[in-house]
Design a protein around this motif. Structure first.
Motif, PDB file in Angstrom:
ATOM      1  N   ALA A 146      32.777  66.621 -31.872  1.00 25.53           N
ATOM      2  CA  ALA A 146      34.154  67.240 -31.609  1.00 25.53           C
ATOM      3  C   ALA A 146      34.891  67.789 -32.436  1.00 25.53           C
ATOM      4  N   LYS A 147      35.103  68.962 -31.712  1.00 22.44           N
ATOM      5  CA  LYS A 147      36.002  70.234 -32.385  1.00 22.44           C
ATOM      6  C   LYS A 147      37.380  69.675 -32.664  1.00 22.44           C
ATOM      7  N   ALA A 148      38.123  70.566 -33.370  1.00 25.31           N
ATOM      8  CA  ALA A 148      39.472  70.245 -33.514  1.00 25.31           C
ATOM      9  C   ALA A 148      40.263  70.697 -32.125  1.00 25.31           C
ATOM     10  N   PRO A 149      41.183  69.994 -31.868  1.00 23.48           N
ATOM     11  CA  PRO A 149      41.822  70.427 -30.471  1.00 23.48           C
ATOM     12  C   PRO A 149      42.577  71.853 -30.523  1.00 23.48           C
ATOM     13  N   GLU A 150      42.469  72.159 -29.213  1.00 19.00           N
ATOM     14  CA  GLU A 150      42.888  73.580 -28.915  1.00 19.00           C
ATOM     15  C   GLU A 150      44.492  73.374 -29.264  1.00 19.00           C
ATOM     16  N   ALA A 151      44.949  74.567 -29.385  1.00 15.13           N
ATOM     17  CA  ALA A 151      46.323  74.740 -29.675  1.00 15.13           C
ATOM     18  C   ALA A 151      47.305  74.149 -28.315  1.00 15.13           C
ATOM     19  N   ALA A 152      48.331  73.629 -28.705  1.00 14.11           N
ATOM     20  CA  ALA A 152      49.106  73.036 -27.404  1.00 14.11           C
ATOM     21  C   ALA A 152      49.779  73.975 -26.839  1.00 14.11           C
TER      22      ALA A 152
END
Length: 214
Positions: free
Chosen positions: A136-142
């Protein structure tokens, strides 16, 4: 003609006669041509840098299960120097002390042969934690729509939003301050997932990861 005038005339004639008897003056000897230094060769051009040798190709080892520091040391010993790591729990924690983390995932499959200038990315969790089923990588930029941040750490959720976004994070269970945001998971969010983002403030409620959202 008086005596003085006659004497002057005789002296003048004598001077003319003497001058006329002197050998004609010759042109001065021409100056020797200036010697010039022989032309020197221009300095040799600095040779261009030799073309970089192509990176060696090697089979990637299996690093899963190793301590993060040991995995990095082993990778470097094999010639892989472009190394990075991330929090496989998706909490966006920094691996400040690599010896306290273990490798759960690697971006290049073990046994695959790649150039040694390939970047290796290790997904890791702390030693006392269990590796998750998925990396679970950090979420991509919104972008222009609000992502679904529920279950993500407050730190990761904040990092995915524009740096100018006004964000409020409150405790969903008690009246605690949300200080170490990587230790808190989002329970609810406003705006909801999929809503348009146009600069409005964002609110999260959260609990610590070892707790259950109410």
């Amino acid at each position: 003609m008086n005596t003085r005038t006659l004497a002057a005339a005789i002296a003048c004639l004598a001077t003319v006669a003497l001058v006329g008897c002197e050998p004609a003056t010759t042109d001065p000897k021409p100056a020797a041509p200036a010697t010039t230094e022989p032309a020197t060769d221009a300095p040799a051009a600095t040779p261009s840098e030799e073309a970089a040798e192509p990176a060696e190709s090697k089979a990637v080892l299996n690093f899963v299960g190793m301590g993060l520091q040991s995995a990095q040391d082993k990778a470097q010993a094999e010639g892989f120097y472009l190394l990075t790591s991330h929090d496989s729990a998706g909490r966006d924690r920094l691996q400040a002390l690599d010896r306290n983390w273990k490798v759960c995932f690697q971006n290049v499959k073990a046994g695959k042969t790649v150039a040694t200038d390939t970047k290796l990315d290790f997904g890791a969790v702390k030693l006392e934690e269990t590796c998750p089923a998925n990396d679970a990588k950090a979420p991509e930029a919104a972008g222009d729509k609000m992502p679904n941040m529920v279950g993500k750490s407050v730190k990761a959720a904040r990092g995915a939003l524009d740096s100018g976004t006004s964000i409020t994070a409150t405790d969903a269970a008690e009246d605690r301050m949300v200080l170490m945001e990587s230790n808190w998971q989002v329970c609810t969010q406003s705006p909801s997932a999929g809503a348009a983002l146009n600069g409005q403030p964002v609110e999260f409620t959260a609990v610590k990861f070892e707790e259950t959202c109410p």
